[in-house]
Design a protein around this motif. Structure first.
Motif, short mmCIF file in Angstrom:
data_model
loop_
_atom_site.label_atom_id
_atom_site.label_comp_id
_atom_site.label_asym_id
_atom_site.label_seq_id
_atom_site.Cartn_x
_atom_site.Cartn_y
_atom_site.Cartn_z
N VAL A 70 33.15 -54.30 25.39
CA VAL A 70 33.02 -55.75 25.25
C VAL A 70 32.17 -56.32 26.37
O VAL A 70 31.31 -57.20 26.14
N TYR A 71 32.36 -55.84 27.59
CA TYR A 71 31.53 -56.30 28.71
C TYR A 71 30.06 -56.02 28.46
O TYR A 71 29.18 -56.85 28.75
N ALA A 72 29.76 -54.82 27.94
CA ALA A 72 28.37 -54.45 27.68
C ALA A 72 27.74 -55.36 26.62
O ALA A 72 26.56 -55.73 26.72
N VAL A 73 28.52 -55.72 25.61
CA VAL A 73 27.99 -56.59 24.56
C VAL A 73 27.79 -58.01 25.07
O VAL A 73 26.76 -58.67 24.80
N SER A 90 40.52 -49.50 28.86
CA SER A 90 39.33 -49.64 29.71
C SER A 90 38.06 -49.44 28.91
O SER A 90 37.07 -50.17 29.08
N GLY A 91 38.04 -48.44 28.03
CA GLY A 91 36.85 -48.22 27.21
C GLY A 91 36.54 -49.40 26.31
O GLY A 91 35.38 -49.78 26.14
N LEU A 92 37.59 -49.98 25.72
CA LEU A 92 37.39 -51.15 24.86
C LEU A 92 36.83 -52.32 25.66
O LEU A 92 35.89 -53.00 25.24
N LEU A 93 37.39 -52.57 26.84
CA LEU A 93 36.92 -53.67 27.67
C LEU A 93 35.49 -53.44 28.14
O LEU A 93 34.68 -54.37 28.17
N ARG A 139 22.10 -53.59 36.13
CA ARG A 139 21.05 -53.89 37.10
C ARG A 139 21.64 -54.16 38.47
O ARG A 139 21.07 -53.80 39.50
N LEU A 140 22.81 -54.81 38.49
CA LEU A 140 23.45 -55.10 39.77
C LEU A 140 23.84 -53.81 40.50
O LEU A 140 23.76 -53.72 41.73
N LEU A 141 24.23 -52.80 39.74
CA LEU A 141 24.65 -51.54 40.35
C LEU A 141 23.48 -50.71 40.83
O LEU A 141 23.56 -50.03 41.86
N SER A 142 22.39 -50.70 40.08
CA SER A 142 21.30 -49.79 40.39
C SER A 142 19.99 -50.51 40.64
O SER A 142 18.92 -50.01 40.31
N GLU A 143 20.04 -51.69 41.22
CA GLU A 143 18.84 -52.49 41.44
C GLU A 143 17.94 -51.83 42.49
O GLU A 143 18.39 -51.48 43.57
N GLY A 144 16.71 -51.65 42.16
CA GLY A 144 15.73 -51.12 43.11
C GLY A 144 15.92 -49.64 43.38
O GLY A 144 16.67 -48.94 42.72
N ASP A 145 15.17 -49.18 44.38
CA ASP A 145 15.27 -47.78 44.79
C ASP A 145 16.45 -47.59 45.73
O ASP A 145 16.98 -48.54 46.29
N GLY A 146 16.84 -46.38 45.92
CA GLY A 146 17.95 -46.09 46.83
C GLY A 146 19.07 -45.36 46.14
O GLY A 146 20.11 -45.13 46.76
N GLY A 147 18.90 -45.00 44.87
CA GLY A 147 19.92 -44.22 44.20
C GLY A 147 20.98 -45.08 43.55
O GLY A 147 20.90 -46.31 43.52
N PRO A 148 22.01 -44.40 43.01
CA PRO A 148 23.10 -45.12 42.33
C PRO A 148 23.82 -46.08 43.28
O PRO A 148 23.95 -45.82 44.49
N LEU A 149 24.28 -47.19 42.75
CA LEU A 149 25.03 -48.21 43.49
C LEU A 149 24.20 -48.85 44.59
O LEU A 149 24.77 -49.43 45.53
N LEU A 184 36.40 -59.89 38.69
CA LEU A 184 36.41 -60.55 37.39
C LEU A 184 36.66 -59.57 36.26
O LEU A 184 37.56 -59.77 35.43
N LEU A 185 35.87 -58.48 36.23
CA LEU A 185 35.92 -57.58 35.08
C LEU A 185 37.03 -56.54 35.17
O LEU A 185 37.53 -56.09 34.13
N VAL A 186 37.43 -56.16 36.38
CA VAL A 186 38.44 -55.10 36.54
C VAL A 186 39.84 -55.67 36.71
O VAL A 186 40.82 -55.08 36.25
N VAL A 187 39.95 -56.84 37.36
CA VAL A 187 41.28 -57.39 37.67
C VAL A 187 41.60 -58.62 36.81
O VAL A 187 42.60 -58.66 36.09
#
Length: 235
Positions: free
Chosen positions: A56-59, A50-53, A67-77, A93-96
């Protein structure tokens, strides 16, 4: 230590789930490795994959998933609540999909390099009786006794991980060399423990629950001679 917040839970899932899906697909295709039987080894391997993937996703994807997780105000997610469909697609896509696809590709490459092929059926016992048509079963026990009978729709055979055993719905008499002699009168079946089995044979029936006919042994006839036991064999 259990996560206390939704953000901590999301981070934990991101560090474990891709590796879990990778291992599940890999085990299904190539079988579990001996080094992965211990739970702690499987957990460490899942975290490492998982760490390796994730790296790779981050790169490759850059800051877009963050940004998709923390877009705008309202806290995490907060972005997940604003764009649930996009978030669900990213997770699938990324997890399964990606870990499962990588595990499948690794299994395909491994099969081409290896001579032996992994059979996902857990034991040869399960493989032998999987989708088996009705037939006669002949068993030699460890004590040398032959036991046999009819394996039909009312019979039962254990499956992994249960201990091996078999119930034949009708028992047949067998000779000392394993030849079928006839159905046991009043039989209601016979049960055999797998631990007592030394040899097990499946015989295709020549007819509806008719015992296999014994193979005739050709005999040599001799012409009558002068009583001395000598003569010429006839064909």
């Amino acid at each position: 230590m259990l996560p206390n917040t939704v953000q901590q839970l999301a981070i934990l899932l991101a560090l474990v789930l891709p590796g879990i899906f990778y291992q599940a697909v890999a085990d299904r295709l190539r079988g579990p490795r001996a080094s992965e039987q211990e739970p702690q080894n499987r957990a460490l391997r899942a975290i490492a994959i998982s760490g390796l993937l994730d790296a790779v996703y981050a790169v490759v994807a850059g800051p877009w998933p963050a940004r998709l997780l923390s877009e705008g105000d309202g806290g995490p997610l907060a972005g997940v609540l604003r764009h649930p469909r996009q978030a669900g697609f990213v997770v699938l896509l990324l997890v399964v999909a990606v870990p499962s696809g990588l595990a499948w590709a690794a299994a395909v490459v491994g099969r081409r390099r290896e001579r032996a092929r992994y059979e996902p059926t857990p034991t040869a016992w399960d493989f032998l009786f999987a989708d088996r048509e009705p037939c006669f079963v002949r068993i030699r026990l460890k004590g040398g006794l032959w036991v046999g009978g009819w394996l039909g729709s009312r019979s039962a055979v254990s499956a992994f991980p249960q201990q091996q055993d078999i119930y034949l719905e009708s028992q047949w008499r067998l000779s000392g060399d394993g030849t079928f002699l006839g159905r046991v009168a009043g039989t209601a079946g016979v049960y055999i423990k797998g631990s007592e089995v030394e040899v097990l044979e499946l015989l295709a029936p020549p007819g509806p629950e008719r015992a296999p006919a014994p193979v005739p042994v050709p005999e040599t006839r001799r012409e009558q001679g002068d009583g001395s036991g000598t003569g010429r064999a006839q064909r």
